[in-house]
Design a protein around this motif. Structure first.
Motif, PDB file in Angstrom:
ATOM      1  N   ASP A 125     -32.311 -25.880   1.020  1.00 44.92           N
ATOM      2  CA  ASP A 125     -30.998 -25.303   0.710  1.00 44.92           C
ATOM      3  C   ASP A 125     -29.883 -26.115   1.367  1.00 44.92           C
ATOM      4  N   GLY A 126     -28.893 -26.485   0.557  1.00 44.67           N
ATOM      5  CA  GLY A 126     -27.748 -27.223   1.079  1.00 44.67           C
ATOM      6  C   GLY A 126     -28.004 -28.701   1.283  1.00 44.67           C
ATOM      7  N   HIS A 127     -29.185 -29.176   0.872  1.00 43.37           N
ATOM      8  CA  HIS A 127     -29.533 -30.589   1.064  1.00 43.37           C
ATOM      9  C   HIS A 127     -29.614 -31.324  -0.273  1.00 43.37           C
ATOM     10  N   ARG A 128     -29.507 -32.638  -0.189  1.00 43.22           N
ATOM     11  CA  ARG A 128     -29.712 -33.505  -1.345  1.00 43.22           C
ATOM     12  C   ARG A 128     -31.200 -33.828  -1.423  1.00 43.22           C
ATOM     13  N   ALA A 129     -31.764 -33.792  -2.638  1.00 42.10           N
ATOM     14  CA  ALA A 129     -33.203 -34.007  -2.783  1.00 42.10           C
ATOM     15  C   ALA A 129     -33.508 -34.532  -4.179  1.00 42.10           C
ATOM     16  N   THR A 130     -34.731 -35.024  -4.340  1.00 45.55           N
ATOM     17  CA  THR A 130     -35.189 -35.471  -5.655  1.00 45.55           C
ATOM     18  C   THR A 130     -36.620 -35.008  -5.866  1.00 45.55           C
ATOM     19  N   THR A 131     -37.136 -35.262  -7.071  1.00 47.10           N
ATOM     20  CA  THR A 131     -38.522 -34.955  -7.406  1.00 47.10           C
ATOM     21  C   THR A 131     -38.900 -35.815  -8.597  1.00 47.10           C
ATOM     22  N   HIS A 132     -40.078 -35.609  -9.146  1.00 51.10           N
ATOM     23  CA  HIS A 132     -40.521 -36.367 -10.315  1.00 51.10           C
ATOM     24  C   HIS A 132     -39.496 -36.209 -11.444  1.00 51.10           C
ATOM     25  N   TRP A 133     -39.201 -37.310 -12.128  1.00 52.79           N
ATOM     26  CA  TRP A 133     -38.143 -37.295 -13.144  1.00 52.79           C
ATOM     27  C   TRP A 133     -38.348 -36.204 -14.195  1.00 52.79           C
ATOM     28  N   ALA A 134     -39.615 -35.914 -14.550  1.00 49.68           N
ATOM     29  CA  ALA A 134     -39.887 -34.950 -15.611  1.00 49.68           C
ATOM     30  C   ALA A 134     -39.506 -33.522 -15.216  1.00 49.68           C
ATOM     31  N   PHE A 135     -39.322 -33.285 -13.907  1.00 50.47           N
ATOM     32  CA  PHE A 135     -39.056 -31.931 -13.436  1.00 50.47           C
ATOM     33  C   PHE A 135     -37.670 -31.772 -12.800  1.00 50.47           C
ATOM     34  N   CYS A 136     -36.854 -32.837 -12.841  1.00 45.39           N
ATOM     35  CA  CYS A 136     -35.557 -32.765 -12.154  1.00 45.39           C
ATOM     36  C   CYS A 136     -34.644 -31.705 -12.760  1.00 45.39           C
ATOM     37  N   ASP A 137     -34.607 -31.615 -14.094  1.00 50.93           N
ATOM     38  CA  ASP A 137     -33.741 -30.612 -14.721  1.00 50.93           C
ATOM     39  C   ASP A 137     -34.181 -29.206 -14.333  1.00 50.93           C
ATOM     40  N   GLU A 138     -35.478 -28.972 -14.372  1.00 48.00           N
ATOM     41  CA  GLU A 138     -36.002 -27.660 -13.996  1.00 48.00           C
ATOM     42  C   GLU A 138     -35.741 -27.372 -12.521  1.00 48.00           C
ATOM     43  N   PHE A 139     -35.894 -28.380 -11.701  1.00 43.15           N
ATOM     44  CA  PHE A 139     -35.657 -28.247 -10.262  1.00 43.15           C
ATOM     45  C   PHE A 139     -34.208 -27.807 -10.015  1.00 43.15           C
ATOM     46  N   ALA A 140     -33.276 -28.464 -10.723  1.00 43.97           N
ATOM     47  CA  ALA A 140     -31.854 -28.142 -10.547  1.00 43.97           C
ATOM     48  C   ALA A 140     -31.537 -26.734 -11.064  1.00 43.97           C
ATOM     49  N   ARG A 141     -32.157 -26.351 -12.177  1.00 45.15           N
ATOM     50  CA  ARG A 141     -31.909 -25.010 -12.722  1.00 45.15           C
ATOM     51  C   ARG A 141     -32.437 -23.918 -11.804  1.00 45.15           C
ATOM     52  N   GLU A 142     -33.652 -24.115 -11.274  1.00 44.33           N
ATOM     53  CA  GLU A 142     -34.273 -23.098 -10.441  1.00 44.33           C
ATOM     54  C   GLU A 142     -33.658 -23.018  -9.048  1.00 44.33           C
ATOM     55  N   HIS A 143     -33.070 -24.142  -8.593  1.00 44.90           N
ATOM     56  CA  HIS A 143     -32.556 -24.188  -7.229  1.00 44.90           C
ATOM     57  C   HIS A 143     -31.136 -24.761  -7.201  1.00 44.90           C
ATOM     58  N   PRO A 144     -30.170 -23.997  -7.700  1.00 41.20           N
ATOM     59  CA  PRO A 144     -28.786 -24.501  -7.731  1.00 41.20           C
ATOM     60  C   PRO A 144     -28.204 -24.745  -6.345  1.00 41.20           C
ATOM     61  N   GLU A 145     -28.858 -24.203  -5.324  1.00 38.46           N
ATOM     62  CA  GLU A 145     -28.380 -24.413  -3.958  1.00 38.46           C
ATOM     63  C   GLU A 145     -28.758 -25.796  -3.421  1.00 38.46           C
ATOM     64  N   ILE A 146     -29.539 -26.546  -4.191  1.00 40.19           N
ATOM     65  CA  ILE A 146     -29.960 -27.895  -3.791  1.00 40.19           C
ATOM     66  C   ILE A 146     -29.195 -28.924  -4.611  1.00 40.19           C
ATOM     67  N   ASP A 147     -28.744 -29.985  -3.972  1.00 40.73           N
ATOM     68  CA  ASP A 147     -28.072 -31.091  -4.663  1.00 40.73           C
ATOM     69  C   ASP A 147     -29.151 -32.030  -5.194  1.00 40.73           C
ATOM     70  N   VAL A 148     -29.568 -31.824  -6.437  1.00 36.27           N
ATOM     71  CA  VAL A 148     -30.684 -32.576  -7.021  1.00 36.27           C
ATOM     72  C   VAL A 148     -30.171 -33.889  -7.590  1.00 36.27           C
ATOM     73  N   ASP A 149     -30.749 -34.994  -7.134  1.00 35.45           N
ATOM     74  CA  ASP A 149     -30.394 -36.325  -7.623  1.00 35.45           C
ATOM     75  C   ASP A 149     -31.591 -36.873  -8.389  1.00 35.45           C
ATOM     76  N   PRO A 150     -31.516 -36.997  -9.709  1.00 34.28           N
ATOM     77  CA  PRO A 150     -32.675 -37.412 -10.499  1.00 34.28           C
ATOM     78  C   PRO A 150     -32.924 -38.912 -10.522  1.00 34.28           C
ATOM     79  N   GLU A 151     -32.012 -39.704  -9.976  1.00 31.22           N
ATOM     80  CA  GLU A 151     -32.104 -41.149 -10.121  1.00 31.22           C
ATOM     81  C   GLU A 151     -33.018 -41.855  -9.116  1.00 31.22           C
ATOM     82  N   PRO A 152     -32.863 -41.619  -7.794  1.00 30.89           N
ATOM     83  CA  PRO A 152     -33.556 -42.477  -6.822  1.00 30.89           C
ATOM     84  C   PRO A 152     -35.058 -42.212  -6.748  1.00 30.89           C
ATOM     85  N   ILE A 153     -35.783 -43.193  -6.212  1.00 33.15           N
ATOM     86  CA  ILE A 153     -37.223 -42.997  -6.008  1.00 33.15           C
ATOM     87  C   ILE A 153     -37.482 -42.187  -4.742  1.00 33.15           C
TER      88      ILE A 153
END
Length: 325
Positions: free
Chosen positions: A123-151
């Motif tokens: 919560d409140g942090h910038r994070a990433t995950t596998h590209w196929a799940f980034c949209d879902e990650f952002a939808r489920e956890h709007p409190e996280i700053d999801v960045d889909p680009e970096p490795i």
């Protein structure tokens, strides 16, 4: 040199390479640093039970989660269930909620980020995950700053990586942070991987990041760009190669690849320049010409814009000298 305990959490359905990739890096670091105790590697599962990985391998943990020591680095691998992993491993989420804040460093590989997120640790942090799940990650956890680009992404004591092999890149970055570049370089050479892809490198190479065009003339243009980054790659020139008007070409290219021609060219040139800086001893001026930038200053601006660093600094950190055997 202080000993750092690395605790890897196991659960049914875990992705085996998410576990073994980082473990091999940390284990190799002890040998490379000349100190076998540099990292103390431990694995734990709910109840200490053996777990079956997504590929069918069975892993035997060292201990149960309830008996696991408070680690320096707590590593959460991803699993085949992807975003559903958190729901399928409630014991792990509950344990993370209580014990995760005690670790000095929290690390996730691939969809392991969903477990950390479910425990409220991102919560409140910038994070990433596998590209196929980034949209879902952002939808489920709007409190996280999801960045889909970096490795991988570093945000204070928290480090999250993209899919599978990116866990190796992240582990190498942590080894470099703990024991220096030379130790990480020795490990990378031993594993025959790059030292190290920068965290802000895109999860895909430029051709993979964009879709492949459906029409043959546009696919030919994509190949031409990749093979000739030093040529005239203006919209007018590329449109003429595709035998389309510039306006029609630009619309069709964006519709079929998902990016504009200019953005695609920018990505290809940046990727080619990075590769030359990593793998050759060509000077910056020579690299800038070979990649179509024309001048070192133009390439410097592209690197700062795309990677947040200048070419000279990029080479200093990521050039891997060729070795002879």
């Amino acid at each position: 040199m202080p000993e750092r305990t690395v605790l890897v959490v196991l659960y049914d359905g875990v992705q085996s390479l998410d576990v073994t990739g980082p473990v091999e890096v940390f284990a190799g670091a002890g040998w490379a640093a000349g100190d076998p105790s540099a990292y103390r590697l431990r694995t734990a599962s709910p109840g200490g039970r053996p777990v079956r990985t997504s590929s069918g391998l069975t892993l035997l943990p060292d201990t149960g989660l309830d008996s696991a020591p408070v680690p320096h680095t707590l590593l959460i691998p991803g699993g085949a269930d992807g975003a559903d992993g958190a729901g399928n491993a409630p014991e792990v989420v509950d344990w993370l909620r209580e014990h995760g804040p005690k670790a000095e460093r929290l690390v996730s590989v691939c969809t392991g980020s969903f477990l950390l997120a479910a425990a409220g640790l991102l919560d409140g942090h910038r994070a990433t995950t596998h590209w196929a799940f980034c949209d879902e990650f952002a939808r489920e956890h709007p409190e996280i700053d999801v960045d889909p680009e970096p490795i991988f992404v570093r945000d204070g004591r928290i480090a999250t990586s993209a899919g599978v092999t990116c866990g190796i890149d992240l582990a190498l970055a942590l080894v470099e942070e703990d024991h220096g570049r030379e130790t990480a370089l020795v490990v990378a050479r031993h594993l025959v991987v790059f030292l190290r892809r920068p965290g802000n490198q895109a999860q895909f190479s430029a051709p993979l990041a964009a879709q492949t065009a459906h029409r043959e003339p546009l696919r030919d243009v994509q190949r031409w760009i990749a093979e000739n980054p030093d040529r005239d790659l203006s919209v007018d020139s590329l449109a003429a190669r595709a035998r389309l008007s510039p306006r029609h070409f630009a619309r069709a290219f964006h519709a079929e690849t998902g990016v504009t021609p200019g953005r695609y060219v920018e990505r290809v040139r940046l990727e080619h320049a990075r590769r030359l800086l990593e793998e050759t001893t060509h000077g910056v001026a020579e690299v800038s010409r070979a990649c179509g930038y024309g001048t070192p200053e133009a390439m410097r601006r592209a690197f700062v814009r795309g990677l947040g660093t200048a070419p000279v600094e990029y080479r200093r950190r990521f050039h891997v000298p060729r070795t002879t055997h």
